[in-house]
Design a protein around this motif. Structure first.
Motif, PDB file in Angstrom:
ATOM      1  N   LYS A   1      30.861 116.164 -30.072  1.00  0.00           N
ATOM      2  CA  LYS A   1      32.382 116.519 -30.067  1.00  0.00           C
ATOM      3  C   LYS A   1      32.672 117.472 -28.608  1.00  0.00           C
ATOM      4  CE  LYS A   1      34.630 115.958 -33.543  1.00  0.00           C
ATOM      5  NZ  LYS A   1      35.087 115.380 -34.293  1.00  0.00           N
TER       6      LYS A   1
ATOM      7  N   TYR B   1      33.545 116.264 -23.862  1.00  0.00           N
ATOM      8  CA  TYR B   1      34.295 115.720 -23.592  1.00  0.00           C
ATOM      9  C   TYR B   1      33.610 114.506 -22.972  1.00  0.00           C
ATOM     10  CZ  TYR B   1      37.803 114.712 -19.794  1.00  0.00           C
ATOM     11  OH  TYR B   1      38.991 114.078 -19.405  1.00  0.00           O
TER      12      TYR B   1
ATOM     13  N   ARG C   1      34.749 123.628 -31.311  1.00  0.00           N
ATOM     14  CA  ARG C   1      35.820 122.785 -31.545  1.00  0.00           C
ATOM     15  C   ARG C   1      36.184 122.965 -33.443  1.00  0.00           C
ATOM     16  NH1 ARG C   1      36.192 120.976 -26.814  1.00  0.00           N
ATOM     17  NH2 ARG C   1      34.453 120.100 -26.305  1.00  0.00           N
TER      18      ARG C   1
ATOM     19  N   PHE D   1      29.652 112.077 -27.744  1.00  0.00           N
ATOM     20  CA  PHE D   1      30.696 111.891 -28.494  1.00  0.00           C
ATOM     21  C   PHE D   1      30.492 112.555 -29.989  1.00  0.00           C
ATOM     22  CE2 PHE D   1      31.000 108.965 -25.244  1.00  0.00           C
ATOM     23  CZ  PHE D   1      31.687 109.788 -23.685  1.00  0.00           C
ATOM     24  N   SER D   2      29.929 111.971 -30.595  1.00  0.00           N
ATOM     25  CA  SER D   2      30.146 113.155 -31.931  1.00  0.00           C
ATOM     26  C   SER D   2      29.475 114.029 -32.057  1.00  0.00           C
ATOM     27  CB  SER D   2      28.872 111.832 -33.037  1.00  0.00           C
ATOM     28  OG  SER D   2      27.649 112.423 -32.327  1.00  0.00           O
TER      29      SER D   2
ATOM     30  N   ARG E   1      29.718 122.236 -32.355  1.00  0.00           N
ATOM     31  CA  ARG E   1      31.074 121.577 -32.816  1.00  0.00           C
ATOM     32  C   ARG E   1      31.293 122.969 -33.602  1.00  0.00           C
ATOM     33  NH1 ARG E   1      26.682 117.884 -34.929  1.00  0.00           N
ATOM     34  NH2 ARG E   1      26.351 115.894 -33.928  1.00  0.00           N
TER      35      ARG E   1
END
Length: 53
Positions: free
Chosen positions: A36, A38, A5, A33-34, A2
């Motif tokens: 972040k 891939y 990102r 996925f939450s 996170r």
């Protein structure tokens, strides 16, 4: 992930990080996925399959 990102996109940072997890259910996929990532793979994957995916 996170924290990486949220860096400004003009820095040209694009990291395709894959999470390795012992759990590969639907709920776990949502968590990956939450966070972040891939994609994700189960820990019991064979090295040849890692390259193919």
């Amino acid at each position: 992930m996170r924290q990486l990102r949220i860096l400004p996109s003009e820095q040209g940072i694009q990291i395709l990080a894959i999470a390795f997890t012992a759990y590969a259910g639907e709920i776990n996929a949502k968590q990956v996925f939450s966070a972040k990532f891939y994609s994700y793979l189960g820990k019991l994957i064979k090295p040849a399959n890692l390259i193919a995916e």
